[in-house]
Scaffold this active site. Structure first.
Site, PDB file in Angstrom:
ATOM      1  N   ASN A   6       0.826  -1.211   0.000  1.00  0.00           N
ATOM      2  CA  ASN A   6       0.000   0.000   0.000  1.00  0.00           C
ATOM      3  C   ASN A   6       0.856   1.256   0.000  1.00  0.00           C
ATOM      4  O   ASN A   6       1.031   1.896  -1.036  1.00  0.00           O
ATOM      5  CB  ASN A   6      -0.940  -0.007   1.201  1.00  0.00           C
ATOM      6  CG  ASN A   6      -2.096   0.980   1.039  1.00  0.00           C
ATOM      7  OD1 ASN A   6      -1.922   2.094   0.581  1.00  0.00           O
ATOM      8  ND2 ASN A   6      -3.295   0.560   1.412  1.00  0.00           N
ATOM      9  N   ASP A   7       1.414   1.619   1.141  1.00  0.00           N
ATOM     10  CA  ASP A   7       2.132   2.880   1.260  1.00  0.00           C
ATOM     11  C   ASP A   7       3.342   2.972   0.332  1.00  0.00           C
ATOM     12  O   ASP A   7       3.692   4.062  -0.124  1.00  0.00           O
ATOM     13  CB  ASP A   7       2.595   3.085   2.708  1.00  0.00           C
ATOM     14  CG  ASP A   7       1.418   3.183   3.668  1.00  0.00           C
ATOM     15  OD1 ASP A   7       0.372   3.722   3.259  1.00  0.00           O
ATOM     16  OD2 ASP A   7       1.546   2.701   4.804  1.00  0.00           O
TER      17      ASP A   7
END
Length: 473
Positions: free
Chosen positions: A395-396
């Site tokens: 994700n990040d």
């Protein structure tokens, strides 16, 4: 005299094996042999410690021989448990295991210090002060690593924060140092023993208080930091004991852990003080602003067929892959793509997973060749010329907000440029946010499609779709 020379040579040999093993661990290709080499060094160091018995006077040797049986029992019990547990631990639990073992190293250094501090014949002075410093660092590493383990294992789900926490932590630390200084000044008196006990309580408490407010997203950096602490504590206790093997091993581990910690912090575009004291995650949900567009989803089979007819695919694994234990199925899919002359590569972010190298180990377990696994700096320039980027459980580390949104808490963090590929597929359980709590604007881009579901189930469908296509051809 002969035993003394053998002991000295054994310590030197152990140190050489430690350093050589660490050097081998720098590459995934040689990492396994590096671990084995360092393990042999540890065996040599332990064996050398028993040879010390033959260098002592008869009275001292008789005293230590009474504890020889306990030492052997401890070695058998600890080695047996580690062998058994190491063979059973799941890949997703590897970071927790590393945190625990690291804490044990710090605890061992603190225990050595406690024995030295209880010795009334200790000459005091510089050696006593060094022993206290080693005890402080080892104790912090012990309890801090246990809290890190609890956070990674889900035993502690939220950071514990309250007003005035930093002030309280500072007071505990200063008070612990003051107690250590008083114990050094009163060395040899009954009061010094009491002060030493209070000192250890303060040091252990500070390790807990220091780690409790740090968010789960920062645990990989914290584990690396405590690894450096453990190495430093071992080196200091080696100095106090005048043991060259401990000094060298401690310095090597401490310096390697420090460099790794700084590397990981830079990979997140954050300073170490920011990691430890920023309460990261409190403001994360507010970052990112309004997200333009909407998420679109696609079927696993359609995504698989598109990749089958692509010329190039870059796969970005994340912790979701480890949770689903889907690395074997992923590699099966990769081999099907390669059989269709698709150029497949893996892109690894430095802080992907829950610890440094987590994704590399995960892929190695599945048998993925090392020559198709690339670090971020080596592969980012390939994304604009890539047909498909496949993101699995990350994700990040692929969030374009890190490049564009100055209000985002991850702004400035180097990311993998997955959004620059012609098409992006993201395998994800749902629409939840990453550890930082920031909305990922990649998921809303026109060239991105979400493939919702457990990674194991999705990849199974992808594999079957490509096989059915081949069978129908």
């Amino acid at each position: 005299m002969i035993a003394q020379h053998i002991t000295g040579l054994s310590g030197f040999l152990a140190a050489v094996l430690f350093i050589f093993g660490l050097k081998r661990m720098a590459s995934p290709v040689t990492a396994l042999s590096g671990i084995v080499t360092a393990g042999i060094g540890m065996i040599v160091a332990v064996a050398a410690s028993f040879l010390v018995l033959f260098n002592l006077e008869e009275a001292a040797r008789s005293h230590l021989m009474t504890n020889l049986g306990l030492a052997i029992i401890a070695l058998v019990a600890g080695g047996g448990w580690a062998w058994w547990r190491g063979g059973k631990v799941e890949m997703t639990a590897m970071p927790q295991m590393v945190a625990l073992y690291n804490g044990m190293g710090g605890g061992a250094a603190a225990a050595i210090a406690a024995v030295e501090l209880s010795d009334s014949t200790n000459p005091g002075g510089v050696l006593l002060a060094v022993t206290f410093v080693g005890a402080l660092i080892g104790s912090i590493s012990l309890t801090g690593s246990v809290i890190a383990w609890a956070k990674l294992d889900g035993r502690i789900r939220k950071p514990l924060r309250f007003p005035g926490q930093r002030v309280l932590n500072g007071l505990i630390f200063v008070a612990t140092l003051a107690i250590a200084a008083a114990a050094v000044a009163l060395h040899g008196t009954p009061a010094a023993v009491t002060l030493a006990v209070v000192f250890f309580i303060g040091a252990l408490l500070f390790g807990i208080m220091m780690t409790l407010p740090i968010g789960g997203a920062d645990m990989p950096v914290v584990i690396s930091l405590y690894n450096a602490f453990t190495g430093l504590a071992v080196g200091l206790e080696g100095y106090a004991l005048q043991n060259p093997a401990l000094m060298i091993a401690g310095m090597v581990v401490g310096s390697a852990g420090t460099l790794l910690t700084l590397l990981m912090a830079r990979s997140m575009n954050r300073s170490l003080t920011n990691v430890l004291f920023s309460n990261f995650g409190d403001t994360a949900a507010a970052g990112g602003g309004d997200v333009q567009g909407q998420m679109t989803s696609t079927d696993p089979g359609d995504a698989a067929i598109n990749m089958r007819y692509s010329s190039s695919v870059i796969i970005i694994p994340g912790y979701g892959l480890a949770v689903a234990q889907a690395q074997q199925k992923l590699y099966e899919f990769v081999k099907l793509l390669q059989a269709a002359d698709v150029d497949v590569k893996f892109a690894i972010h430095p802080v992907a997973g829950r610890m440094p190298g987590h994704m590399n180990v995960l892929l190695a377990e599945a048998g993925v060749p090392y020559d198709i696994i690339y670090d971020m700096d080596d592969i980012n320039e390939d994304f604009p010329n890539t047909d498909v980027a496949l993101v699995i459980g990350a994700n990040d580390v692929v969030n374009p907000s890190a490049r564009t949104d100055t209000s985002s808490p991850i702004y400035g963090m180097p990311i993998l440029d997955a959004d620059k590929a012609r098409q992006v597929y993201v395998i994800k359980r749902g629409q939840g946010k990453g550890y930082s709590g920031v909305e990922n604007i990649l998921f809303y881009q026109e060239n991105c499609s979400m493939v919702y579901g457990d990674a194991q189930a999705v990849l199974t469908q992808m594999v079957q779709s490509v096989k059915d296509l081949a069978a129908a051809a």
